[in-house]
Design a protein around this motif. Structure first.
Motif, PDB file in Angstrom:
ATOM      1  N   PRO A 166      44.268  46.062   9.378  1.00 22.82           N
ATOM      2  CA  PRO A 166      44.346  47.156   8.399  1.00 22.82           C
ATOM      3  C   PRO A 166      44.659  48.474   9.085  1.00 22.82           C
ATOM      4  O   PRO A 166      44.439  48.634  10.293  1.00 22.82           O
ATOM      5  CB  PRO A 166      42.940  47.168   7.795  1.00 22.82           C
ATOM      6  N   ALA A 167      45.151  49.422   8.318  1.00 22.37           N
ATOM      7  CA  ALA A 167      45.431  50.748   8.874  1.00 22.37           C
ATOM      8  C   ALA A 167      44.141  51.421   9.332  1.00 22.37           C
ATOM      9  O   ALA A 167      44.130  52.145  10.335  1.00 22.37           O
ATOM     10  CB  ALA A 167      46.138  51.609   7.824  1.00 22.37           C
ATOM     11  N   GLN A 168      43.050  51.163   8.607  1.00 23.13           N
ATOM     12  CA  GLN A 168      41.757  51.751   8.942  1.00 23.13           C
ATOM     13  C   GLN A 168      40.697  50.653   8.958  1.00 23.13           C
ATOM     14  O   GLN A 168      40.003  50.427   7.970  1.00 23.13           O
ATOM     15  CB  GLN A 168      41.386  52.847   7.941  1.00 23.13           C
ATOM     16  N   PRO A 169      40.555  49.943  10.065  1.00 20.55           N
ATOM     17  CA  PRO A 169      39.580  48.846  10.118  1.00 20.55           C
ATOM     18  C   PRO A 169      38.152  49.365   9.990  1.00 20.55           C
ATOM     19  O   PRO A 169      37.807  50.420  10.525  1.00 20.55           O
ATOM     20  CB  PRO A 169      39.832  48.240  11.502  1.00 20.55           C
ATOM     21  N   ALA A 223      43.758  46.172   2.675  1.00 19.10           N
ATOM     22  CA  ALA A 223      43.592  47.385   1.872  1.00 19.10           C
ATOM     23  C   ALA A 223      42.139  47.829   1.824  1.00 19.10           C
ATOM     24  O   ALA A 223      41.852  49.010   1.603  1.00 19.10           O
ATOM     25  CB  ALA A 223      44.115  47.154   0.457  1.00 19.10           C
ATOM     26  N   LEU A 224      41.218  46.906   2.054  1.00 19.31           N
ATOM     27  CA  LEU A 224      39.790  47.225   2.071  1.00 19.31           C
ATOM     28  C   LEU A 224      39.287  47.570   3.468  1.00 19.31           C
ATOM     29  O   LEU A 224      38.103  47.852   3.650  1.00 19.31           O
ATOM     30  CB  LEU A 224      38.985  46.034   1.536  1.00 19.31           C
ATOM     31  N   GLY A 225      40.164  47.489   4.466  1.00 18.74           N
ATOM     32  CA  GLY A 225      39.743  47.747   5.826  1.00 18.74           C
ATOM     33  C   GLY A 225      39.302  46.511   6.576  1.00 18.74           C
ATOM     34  O   GLY A 225      38.776  46.603   7.698  1.00 18.74           O
ATOM     35  N   VAL A 226      39.521  45.319   5.986  1.00 16.80           N
ATOM     36  CA  VAL A 226      39.105  44.051   6.594  1.00 16.80           C
ATOM     37  C   VAL A 226      40.251  43.490   7.430  1.00 16.80           C
ATOM     38  O   VAL A 226      41.378  43.374   6.952  1.00 16.80           O
ATOM     39  CB  VAL A 226      38.703  43.030   5.510  1.00 16.80           C
ATOM     40  N   ALA A 282      38.465  45.494  17.186  1.00 11.98           N
ATOM     41  CA  ALA A 282      37.563  46.486  16.590  1.00 11.98           C
ATOM     42  C   ALA A 282      36.790  45.911  15.408  1.00 11.98           C
ATOM     43  O   ALA A 282      36.685  46.518  14.350  1.00 11.98           O
ATOM     44  CB  ALA A 282      38.336  47.742  16.165  1.00 11.98           C
ATOM     45  N   ILE A 283      36.265  44.691  15.613  1.00 15.39           N
ATOM     46  CA  ILE A 283      35.455  44.076  14.565  1.00 15.39           C
ATOM     47  C   ILE A 283      34.065  43.758  15.106  1.00 15.39           C
ATOM     48  O   ILE A 283      33.853  43.612  16.310  1.00 15.39           O
ATOM     49  CB  ILE A 283      36.108  42.790  14.011  1.00 15.39           C
ATOM     50  N   ASP A 284      33.129  43.664  14.184  1.00 15.81           N
ATOM     51  CA  ASP A 284      31.748  43.310  14.497  1.00 15.81           C
ATOM     52  C   ASP A 284      31.632  41.786  14.434  1.00 15.81           C
ATOM     53  O   ASP A 284      31.873  41.197  13.380  1.00 15.81           O
ATOM     54  CB  ASP A 284      30.818  43.959  13.471  1.00 15.81           C
ATOM     55  N   PRO A 285      31.272  41.126  15.528  1.00 16.96           N
ATOM     56  CA  PRO A 285      31.194  39.653  15.501  1.00 16.96           C
ATOM     57  C   PRO A 285      30.130  39.107  14.561  1.00 16.96           C
ATOM     58  O   PRO A 285      30.116  37.911  14.289  1.00 16.96           O
ATOM     59  CB  PRO A 285      30.894  39.289  16.958  1.00 16.96           C
ATOM     60  N   ALA A 286      29.270  39.981  14.030  1.00 19.93           N
ATOM     61  CA  ALA A 286      28.261  39.564  13.061  1.00 19.93           C
ATOM     62  C   ALA A 286      28.701  39.838  11.627  1.00 19.93           C
ATOM     63  O   ALA A 286      27.899  39.712  10.694  1.00 19.93           O
ATOM     64  CB  ALA A 286      26.937  40.273  13.336  1.00 19.93           C
ATOM     65  N   ALA A 331      34.003  49.567   0.679  1.00 23.51           N
ATOM     66  CA  ALA A 331      35.120  48.778   0.161  1.00 23.51           C
ATOM     67  C   ALA A 331      35.009  48.532  -1.330  1.00 23.51           C
ATOM     68  O   ALA A 331      35.984  48.168  -1.979  1.00 23.51           O
ATOM     69  CB  ALA A 331      35.190  47.432   0.896  1.00 23.51           C
ATOM     70  N   ILE A 332      33.822  48.690  -1.887  1.00 20.86           N
ATOM     71  CA  ILE A 332      33.620  48.399  -3.311  1.00 20.86           C
ATOM     72  C   ILE A 332      34.264  49.473  -4.164  1.00 20.86           C
ATOM     73  O   ILE A 332      34.071  50.653  -3.924  1.00 20.86           O
ATOM     74  CB  ILE A 332      32.114  48.299  -3.644  1.00 20.86           C
TER      75      ILE A 332
END
Length: 325
Positions: free
Chosen positions: A80-83, A114-117, A157-161, A324-325
Motif C-alpha cells: 500500500p502507499a501508506q502501510p 486501500a486500507l493500508g494492508v 514494514a509489517i507486524d508479524p503478529a 481502516a474502518i
C-alpha cells in the motif's frame, strides 16, 4: 439464480468499501515476487509442469485470469502507499485445479492496499499436476508462505503478529486448513524461517470448501486434492470442521444460500464446530450471490459489503488497524 465467476466479473467492479471507492478505482500497485522455497519444493519428482493462463473475460481492461501449471510456488507482494503494519495472505480458489488469480487475488489486493494492508497473493502448487504426497502440497506452500511473510516482516514494514489469511472457495479450504493445521508438520524444515509460526492471526473464508467427507462437499476440490476414490480416513483428516481446536484463530465466514457449486452447508458446519470449541467466529449468509463473486459484485448487491464486514472483524481482533474502518 447462481452468478458465475464470468458473469460477476462483467457485472461491474465497484468497490463495496464506500470510503475507499475512488482509491481502488485509481490504485496502482507495485508488485514483487518471492520464491517460497530456496530450492526444489517438497515432493518434486521431476514432473514437467507448463504454466498456462486462460483469461475468462477476454477484456484486457478487466482480466479474469485462471492460472495452471505452478511449478515454483511464490508470493506476489502488493504494497500500500501508506502501510499500517497489517498484512494478509490472499489465497485464490479454483477447485485445486487452477488459480482464479484476479477475481480472488489481485482484486482483493486492491481493496486491502486501500486500507493500508500489505497483500501477499499465494501462487500455490496444484496437487494433481505431478507431486509426491499431493494431498499435503498446498498446505506445505501455505505454511511456508506465512513463515516467509513473518521472516521478511521488517522489510515490508509489517507486524508479524498482525497477519491475516483470506481464502476463497478451494482457497478457503486451504486457508481453513492453515488456520486449523498450522502446527502439523507437513514438510521438513529447510531454513530458519521454518521455525517461525504458521498460524494466521485471523482467517477470512469466503464461500469456502470445508468438508471433504460430508454429502455437501465439493467433489472436484476433494478429488483434485486427494485423488479419486481417496480413503475415508484421508477425507476426514483434511475436513476443516473436524480440525478445529483451542489454537484455531478467529474465523470470519461468508457464503451465499444459493451457492450451487459449494453448498452453504460447508460454512455452517465449520461455524458450528468453531462454536463447539469456543473459538471466536462470525458468519454472514446472503440470500443471492451464487459462487465465485469475489470482489466483483455490483455495489447495490447486499453481499458486496463483505470486505467491510471482514475489515471490522479483523480490526476488532487487533489484526487490521482501527483507522481502516
Amino acid at each position: 439464480m447462481e452468478l458465475s465467476r464470468r458473469t460477476l466479473l462483467g457485472a461491474g467492479s465497484a468497490l463495496m468499501l464506500g470510503g475507499v471507492q475512488a482509491h481502488r478505482a485509481n490504485a496502482t500497485m507495485a508488485e514483487e515476487r518471492i520464491a517460497l522455497w530456496p530450492g526444489k519444493p517438497p515432493g518434486d519428482i521431476g514432473t514437467a509442469i507448463t504454466r498456462r493462463i486462460e483469461d475468462q473475460s477476454h477484456d484486457p481492461a478487466h482480466p479474469d485470469r485462471w492460472i495452471y501449471g505452478i511449478s515454483r510456488p511464490e508470493l506476489a507482494v502488493y504494497r500500500p502507499a501508506q502501510p499500517n503494519g497489517s498484512a494478509a495472505l490472499v489465497i485464490p480458489g479454483g477447485s485445486y485445479q487452477f488459480l482464479a488469480y484476479d477475481n480472488e487475488g489481485t482484486a482483493q489486493a486492491r481493496w486491502l492496499n486501500a486500507l493500508g494492508v500489505t497483500a501477499f497473493i499465494l501462487s500455490y502448487r496444484l496437487p494433481a499436476e505431478g507431486w509426491a504426497g499431493r494431498a499435503d502440497v498446498p498446505l506445505q506452500d501455505a505454511q511456508r508462505a506465512m513463515r516467509v511473510i513473518r521472516r521478511d516482516a521488517a522489510r515490508f514494514a509489517i507486524d508479524p503478529a498482525r497477519v491475516a489469511v483470506l481464502g476463497f472457495s478451494a482457497g478457503g479450504h486451504l486457508a481453513g486448513s492453515l488456520a486449523t493445521r498450522h502446527t502439523e508438520q507437513v514438510y521438513s524444515a529447510v531454513d530458519d524461517a521454518d521455525h517461525l509460526p504458521a498460524r494466521p492471526d485471523v482467517a477470512g473464508l469466503i464461500y469456502p470448501v470445508v468438508s471433504l467427507s460430508a454429502p455437501f462437499t465439493h467433489g472436484g476440490s476433494r478429488d483434485n486434492l486427494l485423488g479419486a476414490n481417496a480413503a475415508e480416513q484421508a477425507r476426514l483428516h483434511r475436513s476443516v470442521e473436524r480440525r478445529v481446536d483451542a489454537t484455531t484463530p478467529p474465523v470470519f465466514l461468508v457464503h451465499a444460500s444459493d451457492d450451487g457449486l459449494v453448498p452453504v452447508a460447508n460454512s455452517i458446519a465449520l461455524y458450528q464446530a468453531l462454536l463447539e470449541q469456543h473459538r471466536s467466529a462470525e458468519m454472514h449468509l446472503f440470500d443471492e450471490a451464487g459462487h465465485g463473486f469475489g470482489a466483483h459484485l455490483p455495489a447495490a448487491a447486499t453481499p458486496a459489503i463483505w470486505p467491510q464486514l471482514f475489515t471490522r472483524f479483523a480490526a476488532r481482533k487487533k489484526v487490521f488497524a482501527e483507522a481502516a474502518i
